[in-house]
Design a protein around this motif. Structure first.
Motif, PDB file in Angstrom:
ATOM      1  N   ALA A 110       0.878  -1.175   0.000  1.00  0.00           N
ATOM      2  CA  ALA A 110       0.000   0.000   0.000  1.00  0.00           C
ATOM      3  C   ALA A 110       0.909   1.216   0.000  1.00  0.00           C
ATOM      4  O   ALA A 110       1.941   1.222   0.668  1.00  0.00           O
ATOM      5  N   ARG A 132      -2.739   5.999  -2.388  1.00  0.00           N
ATOM      6  CA  ARG A 132      -4.024   5.317  -2.161  1.00  0.00           C
ATOM      7  C   ARG A 132      -4.224   4.099  -3.057  1.00  0.00           C
ATOM      8  O   ARG A 132      -5.331   3.627  -3.252  1.00  0.00           O
ATOM      9  N   HIS A 183      -9.590   2.768  -3.323  1.00  0.00           N
ATOM     10  CA  HIS A 183      -9.625   3.539  -2.073  1.00  0.00           C
ATOM     11  C   HIS A 183      -9.480   5.029  -2.388  1.00  0.00           C
ATOM     12  O   HIS A 183      -8.722   5.422  -3.269  1.00  0.00           O
ATOM     13  N   ASP A 217      -8.730   7.281   0.101  1.00  0.00           N
ATOM     14  CA  ASP A 217      -7.900   7.915   1.132  1.00  0.00           C
ATOM     15  C   ASP A 217      -6.794   6.926   1.512  1.00  0.00           C
ATOM     16  O   ASP A 217      -6.728   5.805   0.995  1.00  0.00           O
ATOM     17  N   TYR A 218      -5.964   7.357   2.439  1.00  0.00           N
ATOM     18  CA  TYR A 218      -4.788   6.628   2.876  1.00  0.00           C
ATOM     19  C   TYR A 218      -5.115   5.188   3.302  1.00  0.00           C
ATOM     20  O   TYR A 218      -6.074   4.954   4.040  1.00  0.00           O
ATOM     21  N   ILE A 219      -4.347   4.210   2.811  1.00  0.00           N
ATOM     22  CA  ILE A 219      -4.535   2.790   3.168  1.00  0.00           C
ATOM     23  C   ILE A 219      -3.636   2.463   4.356  1.00  0.00           C
ATOM     24  O   ILE A 219      -2.423   2.677   4.304  1.00  0.00           O
ATOM     25  N   ASN A 220      -4.240   1.961   5.436  1.00  0.00           N
ATOM     26  CA  ASN A 220      -3.481   1.725   6.667  1.00  0.00           C
ATOM     27  C   ASN A 220      -2.943   0.309   6.829  1.00  0.00           C
ATOM     28  O   ASN A 220      -1.956   0.099   7.526  1.00  0.00           O
ATOM     29  N   SER A 276      -7.961  -4.900   2.395  1.00  0.00           N
ATOM     30  CA  SER A 276      -7.285  -3.654   2.778  1.00  0.00           C
ATOM     31  C   SER A 276      -8.252  -2.760   3.543  1.00  0.00           C
ATOM     32  O   SER A 276      -9.466  -2.820   3.341  1.00  0.00           O
ATOM     33  N   SER A 324      -8.786   1.430   5.106  1.00  0.00           N
ATOM     34  CA  SER A 324      -8.350   2.777   4.737  1.00  0.00           C
ATOM     35  C   SER A 324      -9.007   3.843   5.603  1.00  0.00           C
ATOM     36  O   SER A 324     -10.034   3.612   6.247  1.00  0.00           O
ATOM     37  N   ASP A 325      -8.414   5.033   5.553  1.00  0.00           N
ATOM     38  CA  ASP A 325      -9.021   6.222   6.163  1.00  0.00           C
ATOM     39  C   ASP A 325     -10.328   6.616   5.473  1.00  0.00           C
ATOM     40  O   ASP A 325     -11.050   7.478   5.977  1.00  0.00           O
ATOM     41  N   ASP A 326     -10.630   5.990   4.324  1.00  0.00           N
ATOM     42  CA  ASP A 326     -11.886   6.316   3.631  1.00  0.00           C
ATOM     43  C   ASP A 326     -13.095   5.579   4.239  1.00  0.00           C
ATOM     44  O   ASP A 326     -14.172   5.559   3.634  1.00  0.00           O
ATOM     45  N   CYS A 347     -13.405  -1.216   4.282  1.00  0.00           N
ATOM     46  CA  CYS A 347     -12.560  -2.393   4.137  1.00  0.00           C
ATOM     47  C   CYS A 347     -12.953  -3.016   2.808  1.00  0.00           C
ATOM     48  O   CYS A 347     -14.148  -3.180   2.533  1.00  0.00           O
TER      49      CYS A 347
END
Length: 326
Positions: A98, A102, A123, A125-128, A142, A144-146, A149
């Motif tokens: 990741a 994104r 995604h 936003d940022y993928i954590n 995955s 994400s901040d979006d 999942c």
């Protein structure tokens, strides 16, 4: 690669760049060595490690780089595929990353001429965090901040999509529970999703925020651990949706939680990067105090060896390794 007495680091590997993320391969790759991947500002390096703790003929640690993959952008997370085999002819390396754009990138290589990668878009936003399906390796999940999942096939098609109530921080897939996915959200909720019905089936509550990291214990499917605020928290999912055990550990907020892969009572946590030194703490549920305290100059990432009580953290042009007792 020698012992560093000041912060009880057992071994170090020098790297060409800042190491943002480091990940031991959690699967058996059919070779005596352990595979390790680390990501820098625009590349991923795949290497092998062998330690004296597992092989009497090794003095300290042997490290060898197998291949460097150009990535073109900072690497934020790495997941290994169970399809990675060093004993196949030709060998197969497969992992997914990741990045800060994104996107997910799936890399497949035979360490010779075949080096392919596919990009997964979706995604916003940022993928954590991300993880491969642990048995067949045909899907990637995955978070994400979006506030989603997503589960993807290896062509990058979205197979499932779960809407979260806050940023997704961790996602775990257990080899003994292949049809369930664990998703941890920043708001302190950990949910389990049934991948067949695509419904949430169980949830756990931290009762504190921000939850930054959670992990599903390999050795005991009923145990979940997390860090939220400055505490670590442990659940037995048969007993309650609230933690059975919790303790304040990092003054400046905790960042990562990882279970050991060899002992269900052993886990590690890290403090927040960005201070001058990052604290790594190794805990054993039978001991009131951490059994090992390590410091690394601005560390990031945290990973356990597949068969040894040994963990690694990335840092400035280095990977640090700590060995602990079982």
């Amino acid at each position: 690669m020698k012992q560093d007495s000041t912060s009880n680091i057992a071994y170090t590997v020098d790297c060409e760049d800042y190491v943002h993320v480091v990940k031991f391969n959690p699967f058996d790759s059919g070779d005596g060595c352990s595979l390790i991947a680390y990501g820098g500002n625009n590349y991923v390096v795949i290497g092998t490690c062998r330690f004296q703790e597992e092989d009497a003929e090794v003095e300290g640690m042997q490290y060898k780089t197998l291949r460097t993959f150009h990535h073109g952008i900072r690497v934020d997370a790495i997941a290994w595929s169970p399809e990675t085999r060093l004993d196949a002819i030709p060998p197969q390396i497969r992992f997914c990353t990741a990045a800060s754009d994104r996107k997910l990138r799936l890399f497949t290589s035979d360490l010779q001429d075949k080096n392919e990668f596919k990009t997964f878009d979706g995604h916003s936003d940022y993928i954590n965090d991300l993880v491969f399906a642990p048995n067949e390796g045909q899907e990637v999940a995955s978070v994400s901040d979006d506030h989603t999942c997503r589960v993807w096939d290896l062509e990058g098609n979205e197979k499932a999509h779960f809407v979260l109530r806050s940023p997704g921080m961790s996602v775990c897939w257990h080899p003994e529970e292949a049809f369930k996915l664990m998703v941890a959200e920043k708001n302190g909720t950990i949910r389990f999703y049934d991948l067949i019905t695509q419904q949430a089936i169980l949830s756990l509550e931290c009762e504190q925020t921000p939850l930054m990291s959670a992990d599903w214990c390999l050795k005991n499917t009923l145990k979940i651990g997390a860090v939220a605020g400055s505490d670590w928290l442990i659940w037995d999912i048969t007993r309650s949706s609230y933690p059975q055990d919790k303790r304040p550990v990092h003054v400046d907020r905790a960042r990562l939680f990882r279970w050991s892969r060899v002992n269900e009572n052993l886990f590690a946590t890290t403090g927040y990067p960005g201070k001058t030194t990052t604290q790594l703490l190794v805990h054993h549920l039978g001991h009131p105090q951490p059994i090992l305290t390590g410091t690394a100059a601005v560390g990031s990432g945290l990973t356990w060896h597949r068969t040894l009580p040994l963990c690694a953290v990335g840092g400035d042009h280095k990977i640090f390794f700590w060995v602990t007792e079982m």
